[in-house]
Design a protein around this motif. Sequence first.
Motif, PDB file in Angstrom:
ATOM      1  N   TYR A 155       0.837  -1.209   0.000  1.00  0.00           N
ATOM      2  CA  TYR A 155       0.000   0.000   0.000  1.00  0.00           C
ATOM      3  C   TYR A 155       0.870   1.256   0.000  1.00  0.00           C
ATOM      4  O   TYR A 155       0.606   2.214  -0.734  1.00  0.00           O
ATOM      5  N   GLY A 156       1.887   1.232   0.838  1.00  0.00           N
ATOM      6  CA  GLY A 156       2.763   2.392   0.941  1.00  0.00           C
ATOM      7  C   GLY A 156       3.457   2.710  -0.366  1.00  0.00           C
ATOM      8  O   GLY A 156       3.530   3.879  -0.778  1.00  0.00           O
ATOM      9  N   SER A 157       3.969   1.669  -1.036  1.00  0.00           N
ATOM     10  CA  SER A 157       4.684   1.889  -2.301  1.00  0.00           C
ATOM     11  C   SER A 157       3.738   2.418  -3.376  1.00  0.00           C
ATOM     12  O   SER A 157       4.123   3.261  -4.197  1.00  0.00           O
ATOM     13  N   MET A 158       2.491   1.953  -3.361  1.00  0.00           N
ATOM     14  CA  MET A 158       1.512   2.437  -4.346  1.00  0.00           C
ATOM     15  C   MET A 158       1.171   3.900  -4.108  1.00  0.00           C
ATOM     16  O   MET A 158       1.167   4.717  -5.033  1.00  0.00           O
ATOM     17  N   LEU A 159       0.892   4.234  -2.851  1.00  0.00           N
ATOM     18  CA  LEU A 159       0.483   5.601  -2.533  1.00  0.00           C
ATOM     19  C   LEU A 159       1.620   6.600  -2.676  1.00  0.00           C
ATOM     20  O   LEU A 159       1.396   7.789  -2.893  1.00  0.00           O
ATOM     21  N   LYS A 160       2.856   6.112  -2.553  1.00  0.00           N
ATOM     22  CA  LYS A 160       4.014   6.991  -2.739  1.00  0.00           C
ATOM     23  C   LYS A 160       4.286   7.270  -4.213  1.00  0.00           C
ATOM     24  O   LYS A 160       5.077   8.157  -4.535  1.00  0.00           O
ATOM     25  N   THR A 161       3.640   6.508  -5.086  1.00  0.00           N
ATOM     26  CA  THR A 161       3.775   6.745  -6.524  1.00  0.00           C
ATOM     27  C   THR A 161       2.878   7.922  -6.886  1.00  0.00           C
ATOM     28  O   THR A 161       1.654   7.815  -6.917  1.00  0.00           O
ATOM     29  N   LYS A 162       3.492   9.074  -7.135  1.00  0.00           N
ATOM     30  CA  LYS A 162       2.749  10.326  -7.223  1.00  0.00           C
ATOM     31  C   LYS A 162       1.687  10.327  -8.311  1.00  0.00           C
ATOM     32  O   LYS A 162       0.564  10.789  -8.099  1.00  0.00           O
ATOM     33  N   ASP A 163       2.045   9.832  -9.498  1.00  0.00           N
ATOM     34  CA  ASP A 163       1.067   9.888 -10.577  1.00  0.00           C
ATOM     35  C   ASP A 163      -0.149   9.021 -10.268  1.00  0.00           C
ATOM     36  O   ASP A 163      -1.282   9.360 -10.626  1.00  0.00           O
ATOM     37  N   TYR A 164       0.051   7.902  -9.551  1.00  0.00           N
ATOM     38  CA  TYR A 164      -1.073   7.043  -9.154  1.00  0.00           C
ATOM     39  C   TYR A 164      -1.968   7.766  -8.139  1.00  0.00           C
ATOM     40  O   TYR A 164      -3.193   7.800  -8.296  1.00  0.00           O
ATOM     41  N   SER A 165      -1.374   8.353  -7.113  1.00  0.00           N
ATOM     42  CA  SER A 165      -2.148   9.048  -6.089  1.00  0.00           C
ATOM     43  C   SER A 165      -2.913  10.234  -6.671  1.00  0.00           C
ATOM     44  O   SER A 165      -4.078  10.465  -6.337  1.00  0.00           O
ATOM     45  N   LEU A 166      -2.274  10.971  -7.568  1.00  0.00           N
ATOM     46  CA  LEU A 166      -2.932  12.120  -8.194  1.00  0.00           C
ATOM     47  C   LEU A 166      -4.054  11.684  -9.129  1.00  0.00           C
ATOM     48  O   LEU A 166      -5.090  12.351  -9.226  1.00  0.00           O
ATOM     49  N   SER A 167      -3.857  10.542  -9.805  1.00  0.00           N
ATOM     50  CA  SER A 167      -4.934  10.032 -10.662  1.00  0.00           C
ATOM     51  C   SER A 167      -6.148   9.659  -9.831  1.00  0.00           C
ATOM     52  O   SER A 167      -7.294   9.864 -10.261  1.00  0.00           O
ATOM     53  N   LEU A 168      -5.926   9.132  -8.621  1.00  0.00           N
ATOM     54  CA  LEU A 168      -7.039   8.835  -7.708  1.00  0.00           C
ATOM     55  C   LEU A 168      -7.805  10.108  -7.344  1.00  0.00           C
ATOM     56  O   LEU A 168      -9.037  10.111  -7.273  1.00  0.00           O
ATOM     57  N   MET A 169      -7.082  11.182  -7.086  1.00  0.00           N
ATOM     58  CA  MET A 169      -7.723  12.453  -6.743  1.00  0.00           C
ATOM     59  C   MET A 169      -8.585  12.953  -7.903  1.00  0.00           C
ATOM     60  O   MET A 169      -9.722  13.399  -7.700  1.00  0.00           O
ATOM     61  N   ILE A 170      -8.069  12.858  -9.119  1.00  0.00           N
ATOM     62  CA  ILE A 170      -8.810  13.326 -10.293  1.00  0.00           C
ATOM     63  C   ILE A 170     -10.067  12.483 -10.501  1.00  0.00           C
ATOM     64  O   ILE A 170     -11.153  13.009 -10.790  1.00  0.00           O
ATOM     65  N   ILE A 171      -9.937  11.160 -10.343  1.00  0.00           N
ATOM     66  CA  ILE A 171     -11.095  10.264 -10.465  1.00  0.00           C
ATOM     67  C   ILE A 171     -12.149  10.631  -9.420  1.00  0.00           C
ATOM     68  O   ILE A 171     -13.337  10.753  -9.728  1.00  0.00           O
ATOM     69  N   GLY A 172     -11.713  10.798  -8.167  1.00  0.00           N
ATOM     70  CA  GLY A 172     -12.633  11.103  -7.086  1.00  0.00           C
ATOM     71  C   GLY A 172     -13.362  12.417  -7.274  1.00  0.00           C
ATOM     72  O   GLY A 172     -14.560  12.523  -7.003  1.00  0.00           O
ATOM     73  N   LEU A 173     -12.653  13.431  -7.759  1.00  0.00           N
ATOM     74  CA  LEU A 173     -13.273  14.738  -7.973  1.00  0.00           C
ATOM     75  C   LEU A 173     -14.310  14.685  -9.090  1.00  0.00           C
ATOM     76  O   LEU A 173     -15.372  15.316  -9.008  1.00  0.00           O
ATOM     77  N   ASN A 174     -14.021  13.923 -10.146  1.00  0.00           N
ATOM     78  CA  ASN A 174     -14.967  13.832 -11.259  1.00  0.00           C
ATOM     79  C   ASN A 174     -16.186  12.996 -10.897  1.00  0.00           C
ATOM     80  O   ASN A 174     -17.311  13.332 -11.272  1.00  0.00           O
ATOM     81  N   TYR A 175     -15.987  11.915 -10.150  1.00  0.00           N
ATOM     82  CA  TYR A 175     -17.150  11.159  -9.690  1.00  0.00           C
ATOM     83  C   TYR A 175     -17.918  11.952  -8.632  1.00  0.00           C
ATOM     84  O   TYR A 175     -19.120  11.788  -8.473  1.00  0.00           O
ATOM     85  N   GLY A 176     -17.202  12.831  -7.941  1.00  0.00           N
ATOM     86  CA  GLY A 176     -17.844  13.700  -6.958  1.00  0.00           C
ATOM     87  C   GLY A 176     -18.898  14.597  -7.581  1.00  0.00           C
ATOM     88  O   GLY A 176     -19.885  14.961  -6.924  1.00  0.00           O
ATOM     89  N   MET A 177     -18.716  14.965  -8.857  1.00  0.00           N
ATOM     90  CA  MET A 177     -19.728  15.781  -9.538  1.00  0.00           C
ATOM     91  C   MET A 177     -21.050  15.033  -9.618  1.00  0.00           C
ATOM     92  O   MET A 177     -22.125  15.611  -9.424  1.00  0.00           O
ATOM     93  N   LEU A 178     -20.982  13.744  -9.909  1.00  0.00           N
ATOM     94  CA  LEU A 178     -22.189  12.921  -9.972  1.00  0.00           C
ATOM     95  C   LEU A 178     -22.851  12.834  -8.601  1.00  0.00           C
ATOM     96  O   LEU A 178     -24.080  12.898  -8.477  1.00  0.00           O
ATOM     97  N   MET A 179     -22.030  12.699  -7.549  1.00  0.00           N
ATOM     98  CA  MET A 179     -22.576  12.591  -6.197  1.00  0.00           C
ATOM     99  C   MET A 179     -23.173  13.908  -5.709  1.00  0.00           C
ATOM    100  O   MET A 179     -24.187  13.918  -5.014  1.00  0.00           O
ATOM    101  N   VAL A 180     -22.549  15.014  -6.074  1.00  0.00           N
ATOM    102  CA  VAL A 180     -23.111  16.330  -5.722  1.00  0.00           C
ATOM    103  C   VAL A 180     -24.503  16.468  -6.335  1.00  0.00           C
ATOM    104  O   VAL A 180     -25.456  16.892  -5.673  1.00  0.00           O
ATOM    105  N   PHE A 181     -24.605  16.103  -7.596  1.00  0.00           N
ATOM    106  CA  PHE A 181     -25.902  16.148  -8.271  1.00  0.00           C
ATOM    107  C   PHE A 181     -26.896  15.203  -7.597  1.00  0.00           C
ATOM    108  O   PHE A 181     -28.060  15.553  -7.378  1.00  0.00           O
TER     109      PHE A 181
END
Length: 407
Positions: A205-231
């Motif tokens: 888990y630590g090695s995955m989360l320390k991989t910056k592009d992976y962690s940032l891609s999670l943030m982008i996914i979450g924010l975009n799905y967040g639009m659906l949840m806000v609606f």
Amino acid sequence: MKTIKAEHHNIATVLSFALIPLSGFATDVYLPSLPAMATSLHVNNAAIQLSLLVFMVSAGISQLFVGSLLDSFGRYRLSNLALLAFALSNFVTALYPDIYVLYGMRIIQGVTVALIVVAKRAYFMDTFSGEKLKHYTSLFSIIWATAPIVAPFIGGYLQASFGWESNFWFMGGFTLLILLLTLIYGGESIKQLHAFEVKAIVNVYGSMLKTKDYSLSLMIIGLNYGMLMVFGMASPFIIEHVYHASPVITGYSALMSGVALMTGGIISKAIIAKPLIKKITVAIGLQLAVALIMIACSTVYLGLYVMMGFVILLHLIAGFIFNNMFSYSLGRFSRNAGIVSGLTGGGLYVITSFFSYGTVSILAVKSQVLLGMAYLVLVLMSVWMFAWFRKASVHIVKEESVVKAAA
């Protein structure tokens, strides 16, 4: 250990796809009932919206850990037990209408959905490889988008005809049917179990989360799905209280939102070979422009049709971005399929629940203008995260430059 018979592989694949959108289905089916549930349970809007957050947080946190359990103890038995528990929790919710019973059952549903969905995603990584695996993983968000299309459409009619409890009876019955078919046609898909070593799992888990592009891609996914949840959280109250429409109209509106999300995923799949950085840059730029225009127009033109026009555009682009970045995240690590599936899905849910509920609560989204503001907040954060993602993904830029030069 029961394994999947060769002649049952196609059916097992279809059943796995059928359960991929279960997490969304468990939320979206009762969205048209939110105002009625608030009245029936004698609570305010925020209290009933909290049931969505409770589910998403429990599902998200659980997905962070269930992947390692599934890698260590197998997919089949654990997911079947989770299907049974999920069904029973829905029946309890319908039988005992109380806000605290609802919260408790939503926690159980979140944990069990995590086991089910992570197990079914891992099934594809156990069974397929190469281009075929890439093909199937690119279908995940398209299949997932069936939930916000079908679920609120069904939920609107169930609410109008039988009341909010019928949504939970429906979910429990549907889950029991899938469990029966899985017992007949399913089986264990993992080829080799991994030892359950807490230290080793934490290190992964630590090695995955320390991989910056992976962690940032999670943030982008979450924010975009967040639009659906806000609606999803705000629209039932805007549509039914501000525009005085019925729960059926709420269901149709959510259906159009889901169709837009799925269409974005389909477009994404159609141009999957195009450079990732370039297409996401264009998509986020369009998203920002649409959000700004929505706010500007909403100060002059108000109405359900105007609001839904902008919602459809924003959700289409969100579906496009989501599908691209979700496929990227799942493909970032090839080992420990259960763990990467759980971490990706869990991270998505935690990020989505935090930003969507936080945005709706802070802005008190009860109008078209405030909905536009909520979208703008999420888009701006997505722009910021993508700027960091570009810097962290130097290897992608180099690969795309090589491909372009070769072409």
